[in-house]
Design an enzyme around this catalytic site. Sequence first.
Site, PDB file in Angstrom:
ATOM      1  CD  GLU A 164      -2.917  -1.128   2.348  1.00 48.65           C
ATOM      2  OE1 GLU A 164      -2.850  -0.215   3.187  1.00 48.65           O
ATOM      3  OE2 GLU A 164      -3.773  -2.030   2.402  1.00 48.65           O
ATOM      4  CD  GLU A 347      -3.551  -5.704   3.787  1.00 47.24           C
ATOM      5  OE1 GLU A 347      -4.376  -4.874   4.241  1.00 47.24           O
ATOM      6  OE2 GLU A 347      -2.317  -5.546   3.848  1.00 47.24           O
TER       7      GLU A 347
END
Length: 437
Positions: A164, A347
């Site tokens: 991320e 995720e």
Amino acid sequence: MPDFPAGFRWGVSTSAYQIEGATTVDGRGPSIWDTFAHEAGRIVDGSTGDQACDHYHRHAEDTALLAGLGVSAYRFSIAWPRVQPTGTGPANTAGLDFYDRLVDGLLAAGIDPVATLFHWDLPQPLEDAGGWLHRDTAARFAEYADLTATRLGDRVKLWITLNEPFIHMTLGYGIGTHAPGRALLFDAFPAAHHQLLGHGLAVAALRARTASPVAIANNYSPVRQVGDTDADRAAAQAYDALHNRLFTDPLLGRGYPDAPGLDPAVIRDGDLDVLAAPIDVLGVNYYNPTGVRAPEEGSPLPFEMVPLDGYPRTAFDWPVAPDGLRELLRQLHHRYGDALPPVQVTESGCAYDDAPDAQGRVDDPERIAYLDGHVRAMREAMAEGVPVTGYFVWSLLDNWEWAEGFTKRFGLVHVDYPTQRRTPKSSYAWFRDLVRR
Ligand code: IFM
């Protein structure tokens, strides 16, 4: 639940600073999160990751939980300051020994180790030298990737360079609610470019040391435009470019999109070729869509984020929108076509205020509903032709949720932090049964 193709990868994810604890043992150096968490007022409950889930000492127990879950893969991250305590120089053998033990334990249990190299815990000395605003950090990252793959490259089954980078740039360098706590707003763009440059250089370093596939884990949030004016449309496009395209377009050979804050002066000749080094898998982290409309007059931002009505909400107040995952996967497929490598959802998960009942059981029906909805949504996208080859739940364990400290529980396994007692929740049994089927 519909069928899944044979070989589909089912897993769970964690990250080093959120679970390991043991922040000062075996030569580990300080990371930006150690520094940040110890500053007054940074973390809502005043906690730190000093102990977290004590996974460093309890990894065998946690591997047994993974084996009981029956997952075929475990995604963890490697703490750069364990491998290079100051961010440069030779490898710290004792730090790598820990990951060696973890990886061997996973393989013995029949679980593929999936290793993320950077999940936000930059060695503090590198931040002191400028962090990701400083171009040199990209080269340091490639050296760290090389040292790590030299030791583990024969056994890790999928390498993920960055986790991320959008969140790390935005919260860490843009608004300062995450480490390193810089609030540069749109002047944070160098932290984007240098992370991506580090990714590209690390891909090359990994390729030289391992035949295992290489990926990046980006997080995405499909944009729901609120309002129908030209200004709303422009705002939605600007947000989409920043959140969903800035960290993907250049990796898939498109160059940078026209995103707010983009500063061409930071990009040197040849950089875009480095960024576009082919990857084998695109990791997709998805939690929720984002409502966006035109900003108020005088706003420093080219968009305004607005809450989306009509969805149930998690303890984080995030909307539960499984349809957003389907939309996102279709969008990636549509946007990148043949340039899109196989996708793994690296995720997917939710926080709820789970607590043991009088019998010590932890029942979390909302998490089961959340996961069920998201797995089905992903399967629908696959049926429409999106190449998805894996799904990882965030997270195996309740853990230390960054600026939220211990107040948000994402685990399939409940952790009582004072005793470190692990209790599988009802979602653990649900996911185990899904994986078995
Ligand atoms: O806990 C985080 C993780 O570290 C990165 N992705 C989102 C999760 C939930 O906020």
